[in-house]
Design a protein around this motif. Structure first.
Motif, short mmCIF file in Angstrom:
data_model
loop_
_atom_site.label_atom_id
_atom_site.label_comp_id
_atom_site.label_asym_id
_atom_site.label_seq_id
_atom_site.Cartn_x
_atom_site.Cartn_y
_atom_site.Cartn_z
N ALA A 1 0.84 -1.19 0.00
CA ALA A 1 0.00 0.00 0.00
C ALA A 1 0.88 1.25 0.00
CB ALA A 1 -0.90 0.00 1.23
N PRO A 2 0.50 2.29 -0.72
CA PRO A 2 1.25 3.55 -0.67
C PRO A 2 1.29 4.09 0.76
CG PRO A 2 -0.33 3.56 -2.49
CD PRO A 2 -0.65 2.36 -1.64
N SER A 3 2.41 4.71 1.12
CA SER A 3 2.49 5.33 2.43
C SER A 3 1.75 6.67 2.44
CB SER A 3 3.94 5.53 2.85
OG SER A 3 4.64 6.34 1.91
N HIS A 4 1.59 7.28 1.28
CA HIS A 4 0.80 8.51 1.14
C HIS A 4 0.42 8.65 -0.32
CE1 HIS A 4 0.40 13.19 1.75
NE2 HIS A 4 -0.68 12.62 1.25
N LEU A 5 -0.83 8.41 -0.63
CA LEU A 5 -1.32 8.46 -2.01
C LEU A 5 -1.91 9.83 -2.32
CD1 LEU A 5 -1.98 6.92 -4.67
CD2 LEU A 5 -4.18 6.32 -3.64
N ILE A 6 -1.45 10.42 -3.41
CA ILE A 6 -2.03 11.67 -3.89
C ILE A 6 -2.90 11.34 -5.10
CG2 ILE A 6 -1.58 14.00 -4.76
CD1 ILE A 6 1.24 13.75 -3.52
N VAL A 7 -4.19 11.60 -4.98
CA VAL A 7 -5.13 11.37 -6.08
C VAL A 7 -5.38 12.69 -6.78
CG1 VAL A 7 -7.42 10.58 -6.74
CG2 VAL A 7 -6.20 9.43 -4.88
N ILE A 8 -5.11 12.75 -8.06
CA ILE A 8 -5.26 13.98 -8.83
C ILE A 8 -6.51 13.86 -9.69
CG2 ILE A 8 -4.20 15.50 -10.54
CD1 ILE A 8 -1.49 14.40 -9.53
N GLY A 9 -7.51 14.68 -9.37
CA GLY A 9 -8.79 14.63 -10.06
C GLY A 9 -9.89 14.24 -9.11
N GLY B 1 -13.27 14.02 -9.90
CA GLY B 1 -14.48 13.52 -10.52
C GLY B 1 -14.81 12.15 -9.95
N VAL B 2 -15.64 11.41 -10.65
CA VAL B 2 -16.11 10.13 -10.13
C VAL B 2 -14.95 9.17 -9.86
CG1 VAL B 2 -17.46 8.07 -10.66
CG2 VAL B 2 -18.39 10.34 -11.19
N THR B 3 -14.05 9.01 -10.83
CA THR B 3 -12.96 8.06 -10.66
C THR B 3 -12.04 8.47 -9.51
OG1 THR B 3 -13.00 7.52 -13.02
CG2 THR B 3 -11.03 6.91 -11.80
N GLY B 4 -11.67 9.74 -9.47
CA GLY B 4 -10.80 10.21 -8.40
C GLY B 4 -11.45 10.07 -7.04
N ALA B 5 -12.72 10.43 -6.94
CA ALA B 5 -13.42 10.33 -5.65
C ALA B 5 -13.52 8.88 -5.20
CB ALA B 5 -14.81 10.95 -5.76
N GLU B 6 -13.80 7.96 -6.13
CA GLU B 6 -13.92 6.55 -5.76
C GLU B 6 -12.60 6.00 -5.23
OE1 GLU B 6 -17.57 4.84 -8.53
OE2 GLU B 6 -15.50 4.41 -9.11
N PHE B 7 -11.50 6.27 -5.95
CA PHE B 7 -10.21 5.74 -5.49
C PHE B 7 -9.75 6.40 -4.20
CE2 PHE B 7 -9.63 3.97 -9.79
CZ PHE B 7 -9.16 2.70 -9.44
N ALA B 8 -9.97 7.71 -4.08
CA ALA B 8 -9.59 8.40 -2.85
C ALA B 8 -10.36 7.82 -1.66
CB ALA B 8 -9.85 9.90 -2.98
N SER B 9 -11.65 7.62 -1.84
CA SER B 9 -12.47 7.05 -0.78
C SER B 9 -12.06 5.61 -0.48
CB SER B 9 -13.95 7.11 -1.17
OG SER B 9 -14.77 6.49 -0.21
N GLY B 10 -11.85 4.82 -1.53
CA GLY B 10 -11.52 3.42 -1.34
C GLY B 10 -10.22 3.21 -0.60
N TYR B 11 -9.16 3.91 -1.02
CA TYR B 11 -7.88 3.76 -0.35
C TYR B 11 -7.90 4.34 1.05
CZ TYR B 11 -5.27 1.74 -4.23
OH TYR B 11 -4.81 0.88 -5.19
N SER B 12 -8.62 5.44 1.23
CA SER B 12 -8.73 6.02 2.56
C SER B 12 -9.43 5.06 3.52
CB SER B 12 -9.50 7.35 2.51
OG SER B 12 -9.65 7.91 3.79
N GLU B 13 -10.51 4.44 3.06
CA GLU B 13 -11.22 3.47 3.90
C GLU B 13 -10.34 2.26 4.21
OE1 GLU B 13 -14.29 3.75 5.29
OE2 GLU B 13 -14.27 5.81 4.53
N ALA B 14 -9.42 1.95 3.30
CA ALA B 14 -8.52 0.82 3.51
C ALA B 14 -7.37 1.17 4.46
CB ALA B 14 -7.96 0.34 2.18
N GLY B 15 -7.32 2.43 4.90
CA GLY B 15 -6.30 2.83 5.86
C GLY B 15 -5.10 3.53 5.27
N VAL B 16 -5.13 3.85 3.98
CA VAL B 16 -4.02 4.55 3.34
C VAL B 16 -4.20 6.06 3.50
CG1 VAL B 16 -2.89 5.02 1.13
CG2 VAL B 16 -3.70 2.71 1.65
N PRO B 17 -3.18 6.79 3.95
CA PRO B 17 -3.27 8.25 3.97
C PRO B 17 -3.42 8.78 2.54
CG PRO B 17 -1.44 7.50 5.33
CD PRO B 17 -1.90 6.30 4.55
N VAL B 18 -4.46 9.58 2.30
CA VAL B 18 -4.78 10.04 0.95
C VAL B 18 -4.95 11.55 0.94
CG1 VAL B 18 -6.43 9.94 -0.97
CG2 VAL B 18 -5.93 7.87 0.36
#
Length: 464
Positions: A174-182, A184-201
């Protein structure tokens, strides 16, 4: 009738099944694997990843209902292995179904030949090395080539630190700190998903909120949940470049700010796959945005050539792609067909919680462009939600002022994609709030809030 379909995604394989069942001789030219990007790299994998993060969320929130849990973590290597296996299994199932129905599947890229036939169309199957392996003659052609993640010139994915959404399933840790750029729907889904999985986003949004095209009340819930989980929002910030520095990345913003993290995930839209199709040889036109131009029965400017799915830019949903493809085949084969009605299409954003919408949207209602009576019920007031410890979300319903006909709705809740169905049915069939309110459902259930919203919208006019 000979029908050739270029592309094996939802638009392609769904239309191939319909054509075969109607007695056509069907050939599918598929490059990347049946199911297309939707099944192999995009929709199915991302929703499987989100399903994994949902399990983490359930365990994290378990103390709300009196269940104690220890520390929870995601084994990303195992999760990604499962994701890839499920995607391949789905692809294999689609292939088996097509072959059972008598569809011919050819591996390679499809394109119109430079020399076209007389009454029909001639297509070439091109291997990865550029060699033409076969030629297909067809009376009708359906283009279903999908789309590809958009790439910024100064943020080209390398599969290691700068990622497209198709690269994330190759990560071992897992990334130690994931930066999601964008945002929209795709960005929001991945940001939410990784955040819920415990990844700092950190989510970088070029606008003043996430999901700028969605209901602002729904977007506000997603922002609140995301930040409560520890996520960081950087708003009104447009990324100009992403650079790999050491064992991390630096995202440069147009206003001079920078954001540092271990990985950057680019979610800045997609572009249609129209290059190399030889459209000029068949005379197929693109629209002003570079998509294949189609009408409401999926027909291009060439009567016997159709297009469906993301390459048309109509509405980038797998469900819409499949319906476009089916409509194309029905129309080509002379079957009775109703044109595509986008206002009756339900859409879902797989954030935590989910956002499901159908019908007339918020902007048209709020501006007064479409007169409507509206009601919003907080999910937390629902008895089943209380039992499950659910606190975030709402049910929103719109109806015509005079007739009570249901014209739209928004549901923000876990499994909103399942809960939106009765509202979708009401919109599509012209049902009224009285119809919904008079339907006896299960108690207690989250669905009960849909009926309660309908009851609150009822008026004496609705009862006439």
């Amino acid at each position: 009738m000979r029908i050739c379909i270029v592309g094996g995604g939802p638009a392609g394989y769904e239309s191939a099944l319909v054509a075969a069942q109607l007695g056509a001789q069907v050939t599918v030219i598929d490059r990347d694997g049946l199911g297309g990007a939707c099944v192999l790299t995009d929709c199915v994998p991302s929703k499987t990843l989100i399903a994994t993060s949902d399990r983490v969320s359930a365990l994290r929130d378990a103390p709300r209902v009196g269940v104690g849990t220890g520390e929870v973590h995601v084994d990303l290597r195992a999760a990604n292995a499962r994701i890839k296996a499920l995607a391949q299994q789905q692809s294999d199932d689609i292939r088996a179904r097509l072959l059972t129905e008598g569809v011919t599947v050819l591996h390679g890229s499809g394109r119109f030949a430079a020399q076209q036939g007389g009454r029909g169309h001639r297509l070439e199957v091109v291997a990865a090395d550029g060699a033409v392996t076969e030629t297909v003659e067809a009376d009708v052609v359906l283009l279903a080539t999908g789309g590809t993640p958009r790439v910024l010139p100064d943020a080209v994915p390398d599969g290691q630190r700068i990622l497209s959404w198709r690269d994330v399933y190759d990560l071992d840790q897992a990334p130690s700190h994931l930066i999601v750029i964008g945002s929209g729907v795709t960005g929001a889904e991945f940001a939410s998903g990784y955040s819920e999985a415990g990844v700092p986003v950190t989510l970088v949004s070029s606008r003043d909120r996430v999901l700028p095209g969605e209901d602002p009340d729904a977007a506000a819930v997603i922002e609140q949940v995301f930040t409560t989980r520890g996520g960081t929002l950087v708003k009104q910030a447009r990324a100009s470049a992403v650079k790999v520095v050491g064992d991390g990345v630096v995202v440069e913003l147009l206003d001079g700010r920078t954001v540092e993290g271990s990985h950057a995930l680019m979610c800045v839209g997609s572009v249609p796959n129209v290059e190399g199709l030889g459209l000029e040889h068949a005379g197929v036109a693109l629209d002003e945005h570079g998509y294949i131009a189609v009408d409401r029965v999926s027909r291009t400017n060439v009567p016997s050539i159709y297009a469906a799915g993301d390459c048309t830019g109509t509405l980038l949903l797998a469900s819409v792609a499949g319906m476009q493809g089916r409509i194309a085949v029905w129309h080509a084969m002379g079957e009775a067909v109703a044109p595509l009605r986008l206002k009756t299409v339900a859409a879902n954003i797989f954030t935590h919680p989910e956002i499901a919408t159908v019908g007339i949207g918020y902007k048209a209602i709020a501006s007064g462009e479409v007169p409507a009576r509206t009601v919003t019920l907080p999910l937390a007031t629902n008895a089943r939600a209380k039992m499950r410890g659910l606190q975030d979300g709402f049910i929103k319903l719109y109806c015509r002022p005079a007739t009570g006909a249901v014209i739209g709705g928004v549901i923000v809740a876990p499994d909103a994609s399942e809960l939106i169905f009765p509202v979708t049915l009401a919109v599509q069939k012209g049902l009224t709030v009285t119809d919904l309110a008079g339907t006896i459902g299960v108690y207690p259930s989250l669905m009960g809030s849909v009926a309660e919203a309908a009851r609150r919208l009822m008026s004496h006019d609705d009862l006439d």
